[in-house]
Design an enzyme around this catalytic site. Structure first.
Site, PDB file in Angstrom:
ATOM      1  N   GLY A 108       0.843  -1.200   0.000  1.00 47.11           N
ATOM      2  CA  GLY A 108       0.000   0.000   0.000  1.00 47.11           C
ATOM      3  C   GLY A 108       0.873   1.244   0.000  1.00 47.11           C
ATOM      4  N   SER A 134       1.381   3.337  -2.416  1.00 51.10           N
ATOM      5  CA  SER A 134       1.040   4.332  -3.441  1.00 51.10           C
ATOM      6  C   SER A 134       0.429   5.602  -2.876  1.00 51.10           C
ATOM      7  CB  SER A 134       0.086   3.718  -4.468  1.00 51.10           C
ATOM      8  OG  SER A 134      -1.091   3.231  -3.836  1.00 51.10           O
ATOM      9  N   ARG A 135      -0.175   5.510  -1.710  1.00 55.29           N
ATOM     10  CA  ARG A 135      -0.882   6.686  -1.170  1.00 55.29           C
ATOM     11  C   ARG A 135      -0.694   6.758   0.348  1.00 55.29           C
ATOM     12  NH1 ARG A 135      -6.187   6.097  -1.220  1.00 55.29           N
ATOM     13  NH2 ARG A 135      -6.332   3.946  -1.928  1.00 55.29           N
ATOM     14  N   ASP A 140      -2.340  -7.740  -5.337  1.00 54.94           N
ATOM     15  CA  ASP A 140      -3.305  -7.672  -4.240  1.00 54.94           C
ATOM     16  C   ASP A 140      -2.763  -8.532  -3.094  1.00 54.94           C
ATOM     17  OD1 ASP A 140      -5.411  -8.001  -2.485  1.00 54.94           O
ATOM     18  OD2 ASP A 140      -6.884  -8.501  -4.038  1.00 54.94           O
ATOM     19  N   ASN A 148       1.543  -2.371   5.326  1.00 53.30           N
ATOM     20  CA  ASN A 148       0.751  -1.154   5.509  1.00 53.30           C
ATOM     21  C   ASN A 148      -0.581  -1.200   4.745  1.00 53.30           C
ATOM     22  OD1 ASN A 148       0.433   1.995   5.772  1.00 53.30           O
ATOM     23  ND2 ASN A 148       0.447   1.568   3.568  1.00 53.30           N
ATOM     24  N   SER A 180      -3.527  -0.374  14.323  1.00 51.81           N
ATOM     25  CA  SER A 180      -4.414   0.754  14.604  1.00 51.81           C
ATOM     26  C   SER A 180      -4.808   0.756  16.075  1.00 51.81           C
ATOM     27  CB  SER A 180      -5.676   0.629  13.755  1.00 51.81           C
ATOM     28  OG  SER A 180      -6.640   1.580  14.161  1.00 51.81           O
ATOM     29  N   TYR A 202     -12.417  -4.536  11.288  1.00 46.11           N
ATOM     30  CA  TYR A 202     -11.125  -3.830  11.297  1.00 46.11           C
ATOM     31  C   TYR A 202     -10.387  -4.076  12.626  1.00 46.11           C
ATOM     32  CZ  TYR A 202      -8.115   0.295  10.379  1.00 46.11           C
ATOM     33  OH  TYR A 202      -7.060   1.152  10.163  1.00 46.11           O
ATOM     34  N   ALA A 232     -10.725  -6.644  14.565  1.00 46.26           N
ATOM     35  CA  ALA A 232     -10.297  -8.050  14.567  1.00 46.26           C
ATOM     36  C   ALA A 232      -9.048  -8.235  13.717  1.00 46.26           C
ATOM     37  CB  ALA A 232     -11.425  -8.950  14.052  1.00 46.26           C
ATOM     38  N   LYS A 288      -6.749  -5.943  12.828  1.00 47.03           N
ATOM     39  CA  LYS A 288      -5.578  -5.277  13.412  1.00 47.03           C
ATOM     40  C   LYS A 288      -5.149  -5.966  14.712  1.00 47.03           C
ATOM     41  CE  LYS A 288      -5.234  -1.966  10.305  1.00 47.03           C
ATOM     42  NZ  LYS A 288      -4.132  -2.002   9.323  1.00 47.03           N
TER      43      LYS A 288
HETATM   44  P1  NDP Z   1      -5.149   4.899   2.196  1.00 49.05           P
HETATM   45  O1  NDP Z   1      -6.531   4.485   1.940  1.00 49.05           O
HETATM   46  O2  NDP Z   1      -4.756   6.340   2.058  1.00 49.05           O
HETATM   47  O3  NDP Z   1      -4.133   4.039   1.315  1.00 49.05           O
HETATM   48  C1  NDP Z   1      -4.265   2.633   1.300  1.00 49.05           C
HETATM   49  C2  NDP Z   1      -3.138   2.038   0.488  1.00 49.05           C
HETATM   50  O4  NDP Z   1      -3.270   0.618   0.545  1.00 49.05           O
HETATM   51  C3  NDP Z   1      -3.168   2.413  -0.969  1.00 49.05           C
HETATM   52  O5  NDP Z   1      -1.848   2.525  -1.426  1.00 49.05           O
HETATM   53  C4  NDP Z   1      -3.856   1.213  -1.618  1.00 49.05           C
HETATM   54  O6  NDP Z   1      -3.500   1.024  -2.982  1.00 49.05           O
HETATM   55  C5  NDP Z   1      -3.312   0.088  -0.772  1.00 49.05           C
HETATM   56  N1  NDP Z   1      -4.117  -1.135  -0.777  1.00 49.05           N
HETATM   57  C6  NDP Z   1      -5.398  -1.300  -0.347  1.00 49.05           C
HETATM   58  N2  NDP Z   1      -5.780  -2.569  -0.505  1.00 49.05           N
HETATM   59  C7  NDP Z   1      -4.735  -3.241  -1.038  1.00 49.05           C
HETATM   60  C8  NDP Z   1      -4.506  -4.589  -1.424  1.00 49.05           C
HETATM   61  N3  NDP Z   1      -5.451  -5.511  -1.288  1.00 49.05           N
HETATM   62  N4  NDP Z   1      -3.295  -4.928  -1.943  1.00 49.05           N
HETATM   63  C9  NDP Z   1      -2.321  -4.001  -2.068  1.00 49.05           C
HETATM   64  N5  NDP Z   1      -2.475  -2.703  -1.722  1.00 49.05           N
HETATM   65  C10 NDP Z   1      -3.658  -2.327  -1.209  1.00 49.05           C
HETATM   66  O7  NDP Z   1      -4.819   4.397   3.685  1.00 49.05           O
HETATM   67  P2  NDP Z   1      -3.905   5.005   4.852  1.00 49.05           P
HETATM   68  O8  NDP Z   1      -2.633   5.476   4.305  1.00 49.05           O
HETATM   69  O9  NDP Z   1      -4.740   5.901   5.688  1.00 49.05           O
HETATM   70  O10 NDP Z   1      -3.675   3.683   5.729  1.00 49.05           O
HETATM   71  C11 NDP Z   1      -2.518   2.889   5.642  1.00 49.05           C
HETATM   72  C12 NDP Z   1      -2.552   1.874   6.765  1.00 49.05           C
HETATM   73  O11 NDP Z   1      -2.633   2.545   8.010  1.00 49.05           O
HETATM   74  C13 NDP Z   1      -3.751   0.922   6.721  1.00 49.05           C
HETATM   75  O12 NDP Z   1      -3.363  -0.351   7.112  1.00 49.05           O
HETATM   76  C14 NDP Z   1      -4.699   1.529   7.745  1.00 49.05           C
HETATM   77  O13 NDP Z   1      -5.543   0.553   8.264  1.00 49.05           O
HETATM   78  C15 NDP Z   1      -3.714   2.038   8.768  1.00 49.05           C
HETATM   79  N6  NDP Z   1      -4.231   3.082   9.635  1.00 49.05           N
HETATM   80  C16 NDP Z   1      -4.659   4.283   9.126  1.00 49.05           C
HETATM   81  C17 NDP Z   1      -5.146   5.251   9.977  1.00 49.05           C
HETATM   82  C18 NDP Z   1      -5.615   6.575   9.486  1.00 49.05           C
HETATM   83  O14 NDP Z   1      -6.175   7.330  10.300  1.00 49.05           O
HETATM   84  N7  NDP Z   1      -5.440   6.930   8.227  1.00 49.05           N
HETATM   85  C19 NDP Z   1      -5.258   5.012  11.427  1.00 49.05           C
HETATM   86  C20 NDP Z   1      -4.774   3.739  11.849  1.00 49.05           C
HETATM   87  C21 NDP Z   1      -4.290   2.819  10.972  1.00 49.05           C
HETATM   88  P3  NDP Z   1      -4.583   1.250  -4.192  1.00 49.05           P
HETATM   89  O15 NDP Z   1      -5.004   2.673  -4.124  1.00 49.05           O
HETATM   90  O16 NDP Z   1      -3.843   0.906  -5.424  1.00 49.05           O
HETATM   91  O17 NDP Z   1      -5.715   0.304  -3.870  1.00 49.05           O
END
Ligand code: NDP
Length: 242
Positions: free
Chosen positions: A9, A11-12, A60, A89, A141, A154, A156, A158
């Site tokens: 993950g 990319s963003r 994925d 992540n 989280s 979620y 469960a 984490k």
């Molecule tokens: P975003 O939604 O901003 O980004 C999620 C990233 O995960 C994207 O790069 C997306 O890629 C990728 N992704 C999602 N599903 C898959 C998959 N099946 N396989 C590969 N890549 C995947 O999330 P955040 O940056 O906010 O969150 C990142 C992590 O931090 C997560 O695990 C989240 O649970 C955790 N977190 C976030 C919090 C927050 O407040 N933001 C708080 C606590 C924990 P694509 O766009 O290509 O699908």
């Protein structure tokens, strides 16, 4: 020798910030993502701006076979290298009270966060153990520590990763591999863009959401040599919200 870090993950959001930070620390980045090619390219650009280089690894993490195939292809293409740091992540949210939670939203969240942790980490372990150096960093989280209503899936997922972090850390510590988790509170990313930030931040002692860069700084520390004696730990980064 080139040192490689894989961020799922990447990319963003938090993953992108971690890629940039680790690039600044001299790592080559493997940027995993599932669908958003443009965002992944932007992360790669920033990795290069930070003075390193990297490549995109699109798969994925919930798909065990696709994950194994992609990682094996990378290893075949880099026979003298190994992935020294992995940041698990990738994650999604599908919030609902459990009374209305469809089975597919339970499975999707579990399969990506908990299943993804296994699918990605398992094939990387042997090379880390052989090289006697590795860093496994799991983004979990606050929800996985205390449980939040509307997030049974979620919490469960984490919580499962937190328990796996503690178990695995004891399996690999002797070989110089550390396994830790980072538990963020509210961080400003696409994932939290739909939340009522103005209302929610009143509950946060620090009075604001966190920034992806603040999580990235902690991840980079855990990836560093200085953190060699920290393992099996869950570190909160939440502005005082427990
Ligand atoms: P975003 O939604 O901003 O980004 C999620 C990233 O995960 C994207 O790069 C997306 O890629 C990728 N992704 C999602 N599903 C898959 C998959 N099946 N396989 C590969 N890549 C995947 O999330 P955040 O940056 O906010 O969150 C990142 C992590 O931090 C997560 O695990 C989240 O649970 C955790 N977190 C976030 C919090 C927050 O407040 N933001 C708080 C606590 C924990 P694509 O766009 O290509 O699908």
């Amino acid at each position: 020798m080139m040192r490689y870090a894989l961020v799922t993950g990447g990319s963003r959001g938090i993953g992108r910030a971690i890629c940039e930070k680790l690039a600044g620390e001299g790592f080559r980045l493997l940027i995993n993502y599932r669908s958003d090619d443009a965002a992944a390219e932007e992360t790669l650009l920033r990795v290069r701006e930070a003075g390193s280089d990297g490549e995109l690894l699109k798969f994925d993490v919930a798909d065990a076979r696709a994950t194994r195939t992609a990682l094996a292809a990378w290893s075949d293409a880099h026979p003298d290298a190994y992935i020294e740091v992995v940041v698990n992540n990738a994650g999604i949210r599908r919030d609902n009270l459990m009374v209305w939670l469809p089975e597919e939203d339970w499975s999707a969240v579990l399969n990506i966060s908990l299943g993804g942790f296994f699918n990605v980490t398992q094939p990387l372990l042997q090379p880390m153990l052989t090289h006697r150096r590795g860093r496994i960093i799991n983004i979990v989280s606050l929800s996985g520590l205390k449980g939040l209503p509307g997030q049974t899936n979620y919490s469960a997922a984490k919580g499962g990763v937190i328990a796996a972090t503690k178990a695995l850390s004891q399996e690999v510590a002797r070989r110089g591999v550390t396994v830790n988790a980072i538990a963020p509170g509210f961080i400003s990313t696409d994932m939290t863009a739909d939340l009522e930030e103005k209302e929610l931040k009143k509950q946060i002692p620090a009075g604001r959401f966190g920034k992806p860069e603040e999580v990235a700084a902690l991840a980079a520390f855990l990836a560093s040599d200085s953190a060699a004696y920290i393992t099996g730990e869950v570190i909160s980064i939440n502005g005082g919200l427990y």
